[in-house]
Design a protein around this motif. Structure first.
Motif, PDB file in Angstrom:
ATOM      1  N   VAL A 197       0.854  -1.139   0.033  1.00  0.00           N
ATOM      2  CA  VAL A 197      -0.232   0.037  -0.124  1.00  0.00           C
ATOM      3  C   VAL A 197       0.893   1.179  -0.020  1.00  0.00           C
ATOM      4  CG1 VAL A 197      -1.634   1.396   1.392  1.00  0.00           C
ATOM      5  CG2 VAL A 197      -1.858  -1.307   0.892  1.00  0.00           C
ATOM      6  N   LEU A 198       1.847   1.273   0.769  1.00  0.00           N
ATOM      7  CA  LEU A 198       2.774   2.365   1.023  1.00  0.00           C
ATOM      8  C   LEU A 198       3.590   2.471  -0.526  1.00  0.00           C
ATOM      9  CD1 LEU A 198       4.133   4.531   2.716  1.00  0.00           C
ATOM     10  CD2 LEU A 198       5.945   3.025   3.194  1.00  0.00           C
ATOM     11  N   ARG A 199       3.869   1.651  -1.199  1.00  0.00           N
ATOM     12  CA  ARG A 199       4.731   1.683  -2.162  1.00  0.00           C
ATOM     13  C   ARG A 199       3.712   2.298  -3.456  1.00  0.00           C
ATOM     14  NH1 ARG A 199       9.123  -1.032  -4.422  1.00  0.00           N
ATOM     15  NH2 ARG A 199       7.916  -1.379  -6.485  1.00  0.00           N
ATOM     16  N   GLN A 200       2.362   1.931  -3.428  1.00  0.00           N
ATOM     17  CA  GLN A 200       1.122   2.508  -4.223  1.00  0.00           C
ATOM     18  C   GLN A 200       1.238   4.050  -4.008  1.00  0.00           C
ATOM     19  OE1 GLN A 200      -2.652   0.839  -3.734  1.00  0.00           O
ATOM     20  NE2 GLN A 200      -3.034   1.014  -5.876  1.00  0.00           N
ATOM     21  N   MET A 201       1.122   4.148  -2.912  1.00  0.00           N
ATOM     22  CA  MET A 201       0.871   5.927  -2.593  1.00  0.00           C
ATOM     23  C   MET A 201       2.074   6.464  -2.968  1.00  0.00           C
ATOM     24  SD  MET A 201      -1.043   5.763   1.191  1.00  0.00           S
ATOM     25  CE  MET A 201      -1.201   7.426   0.954  1.00  0.00           C
ATOM     26  N   PHE A 202       3.088   6.060  -2.811  1.00  0.00           N
ATOM     27  CA  PHE A 202       4.630   6.759  -3.095  1.00  0.00           C
ATOM     28  C   PHE A 202       4.477   7.109  -4.560  1.00  0.00           C
ATOM     29  CE2 PHE A 202       8.459   6.412  -5.025  1.00  0.00           C
ATOM     30  CZ  PHE A 202       9.274   7.592  -4.458  1.00  0.00           C
ATOM     31  N   PHE A 203       4.276   5.909  -5.335  1.00  0.00           N
ATOM     32  CA  PHE A 203       4.617   5.974  -6.856  1.00  0.00           C
ATOM     33  C   PHE A 203       3.391   6.807  -7.468  1.00  0.00           C
ATOM     34  CE2 PHE A 203       6.992   1.871  -6.630  1.00  0.00           C
ATOM     35  CZ  PHE A 203       8.324   2.618  -7.035  1.00  0.00           C
ATOM     36  N   LYS A 204       2.363   7.017  -6.922  1.00  0.00           N
ATOM     37  CA  LYS A 204       1.178   7.736  -7.252  1.00  0.00           C
ATOM     38  C   LYS A 204       1.720   9.240  -7.079  1.00  0.00           C
ATOM     39  CE  LYS A 204      -3.953   8.971  -6.638  1.00  0.00           C
ATOM     40  NZ  LYS A 204      -3.447  10.300  -6.284  1.00  0.00           N
ATOM     41  N   ILE A 205       2.147   9.533  -5.784  1.00  0.00           N
ATOM     42  CA  ILE A 205       2.335  10.990  -5.556  1.00  0.00           C
ATOM     43  C   ILE A 205       3.834  11.325  -6.358  1.00  0.00           C
ATOM     44  CG2 ILE A 205       3.426  12.426  -3.663  1.00  0.00           C
ATOM     45  CD1 ILE A 205       1.683  10.630  -1.680  1.00  0.00           C
ATOM     46  N   TYR A 206       4.830  10.350  -6.261  1.00  0.00           N
ATOM     47  CA  TYR A 206       5.993  10.638  -7.185  1.00  0.00           C
ATOM     48  C   TYR A 206       5.507  10.898  -8.742  1.00  0.00           C
ATOM     49  CZ  TYR A 206      10.206   9.943  -9.589  1.00  0.00           C
ATOM     50  OH  TYR A 206      11.526   9.962 -10.319  1.00  0.00           O
ATOM     51  N   ASP A 207       4.720  10.163  -9.327  1.00  0.00           N
ATOM     52  CA  ASP A 207       4.212  10.667 -10.519  1.00  0.00           C
ATOM     53  C   ASP A 207       3.604  11.981 -10.850  1.00  0.00           C
ATOM     54  OD1 ASP A 207       5.568   8.158 -11.488  1.00  0.00           O
ATOM     55  OD2 ASP A 207       3.918   7.363 -11.503  1.00  0.00           O
ATOM     56  N   GLU A 208       2.801  12.226  -9.680  1.00  0.00           N
ATOM     57  CA  GLU A 208       2.098  13.513  -9.794  1.00  0.00           C
ATOM     58  C   GLU A 208       3.175  14.708  -9.540  1.00  0.00           C
ATOM     59  OE1 GLU A 208      -1.935  12.124  -7.708  1.00  0.00           O
ATOM     60  OE2 GLU A 208      -0.691  13.091  -6.501  1.00  0.00           O
ATOM     61  N   GLU A 209       4.020  14.626  -8.532  1.00  0.00           N
ATOM     62  CA  GLU A 209       4.816  15.630  -8.325  1.00  0.00           C
ATOM     63  C   GLU A 209       5.956  15.809  -9.327  1.00  0.00           C
ATOM     64  OE1 GLU A 209       4.862  17.973  -5.785  1.00  0.00           O
ATOM     65  OE2 GLU A 209       3.202  17.114  -5.054  1.00  0.00           O
ATOM     66  N   ASN A 210       6.205  14.697  -9.946  1.00  0.00           N
ATOM     67  CA  ASN A 210       7.100  14.704 -11.039  1.00  0.00           C
ATOM     68  C   ASN A 210       6.881  14.917 -12.630  1.00  0.00           C
ATOM     69  OD1 ASN A 210      10.057  14.453 -11.454  1.00  0.00           O
ATOM     70  ND2 ASN A 210       9.810  12.496 -12.265  1.00  0.00           N
ATOM     71  N   GLY A 211       5.571  15.205 -12.501  1.00  0.00           N
ATOM     72  CA  GLY A 211       4.810  15.660 -13.830  1.00  0.00           C
ATOM     73  C   GLY A 211       4.666  14.394 -14.699  1.00  0.00           C
ATOM     74  N   GLU A 212       4.505  13.440 -14.230  1.00  0.00           N
ATOM     75  CA  GLU A 212       4.517  12.020 -15.157  1.00  0.00           C
ATOM     76  C   GLU A 212       2.992  11.615 -15.282  1.00  0.00           C
ATOM     77  OE1 GLU A 212       7.363   9.253 -14.088  1.00  0.00           O
ATOM     78  OE2 GLU A 212       9.034  10.615 -13.939  1.00  0.00           O
ATOM     79  N   LEU A 213       1.900  12.331 -14.631  1.00  0.00           N
ATOM     80  CA  LEU A 213       0.630  12.083 -14.875  1.00  0.00           C
ATOM     81  C   LEU A 213      -0.043  13.146 -15.651  1.00  0.00           C
ATOM     82  CD1 LEU A 213      -0.410  10.451 -11.562  1.00  0.00           C
ATOM     83  CD2 LEU A 213      -0.006   9.234 -13.485  1.00  0.00           C
TER      84      LEU A 213
END
Length: 213
Positions: A197-213
């Motif tokens: 669950v933590l990994r899923q949250m991380f990668f979702k936030i990471y992609d949002e903050e890194n402009g990949e979504l």
């Protein structure tokens, strides 16, 4: 809950001369962050009976030292508050010292309890433990301060950080019993203990903050 009003001229000074300085800091310590800390602190001031003006100023200055070395930003911020001669318009020297100490004592890694209720309030208000806020700030900090790390390396840094700080046995301390942080910290720890669950949250936030979504 009744929240004691802050002096309007004090608020004008802080909002025009102090808070704009947060615009130059990273996303984890910017104007949005300090505004949330002030709001949290004012609610705690109402519930503890602390002086609203003192709480407001201590919260407003708490990360002002981020313009210098992060490791000593709490010390720098305290010095900046103490050196601000304008604050003598509203506060005695004794009050200035108490607010300076509150800024110095707010760090999550501090092993000792803050020296006053004002330090406890600012420390507690700074620990905005709503899970989304905790994890997003950790991702933002990694992207800002470790831009050369790839996606996997950012995850590893993130996991190490949130586990050591917020995990069971982590170094974060809560100083005001019964605050909303107690329940939110429990939620954060439950997520940390569930790595998928933590990994899923991380990668979702990471992609949002890194402009990949």
């Amino acid at each position: 809950m009744n929240i004691s009003p802050v002096s309007l001229d004090l608020m004008e000074y802080v909002e025009t001369k102090i808070l704009p300085q947060y615009n130059k800091f990273d996303k984890a310590h910017n104007l949005t962050h300090v505004t949330r800390v002030i709001e949290n602190a004012m609610l705690l001031a109402a519930s503890t009976g602390a002086d609203a003006n003192m709480v407001y100023v201590a919260a407003a200055y708490h990360d002002l030292g981020m313009g210098g070395p992060r490791a000593i930003h709490h010390i720098t911020g305290g010095k900046m508050l103490f050196a601000d001669r304008q604050l003598r318009r509203w506060f005695s020297e004794k009050q200035i010292v108490i607010m300076k100490e509150a800024v110095e004592d707010h760090r999550a890694s501090a092993a000792k309890a803050p020296r006053s209720i004002y330090g406890k309030i600012v420390a507690e208000a700074d620990r905005d433990l709503e899970p989304e806020v905790v994890f997003r700030r950790a991702v933002q900090f990694g992207l800002k301060n470790y831009p050369d790390k790839n996606r996997t390396e950012q995850w590893e840094r993130f996991y190490s950080h949130v586990s050591s700080k917020y995990g069971r046995g982590g170094y974060i301390h809560l100083w005001i019993p019964g605050s909303p942080n107690e329940e939110n910290l429990r939620k954060v720890r439950n997520i940390i203990s569930n790595i998928p669950v933590l990994r899923q949250m991380f990668f979702k936030i990471y992609d949002e903050e890194n402009g990949e979504l």
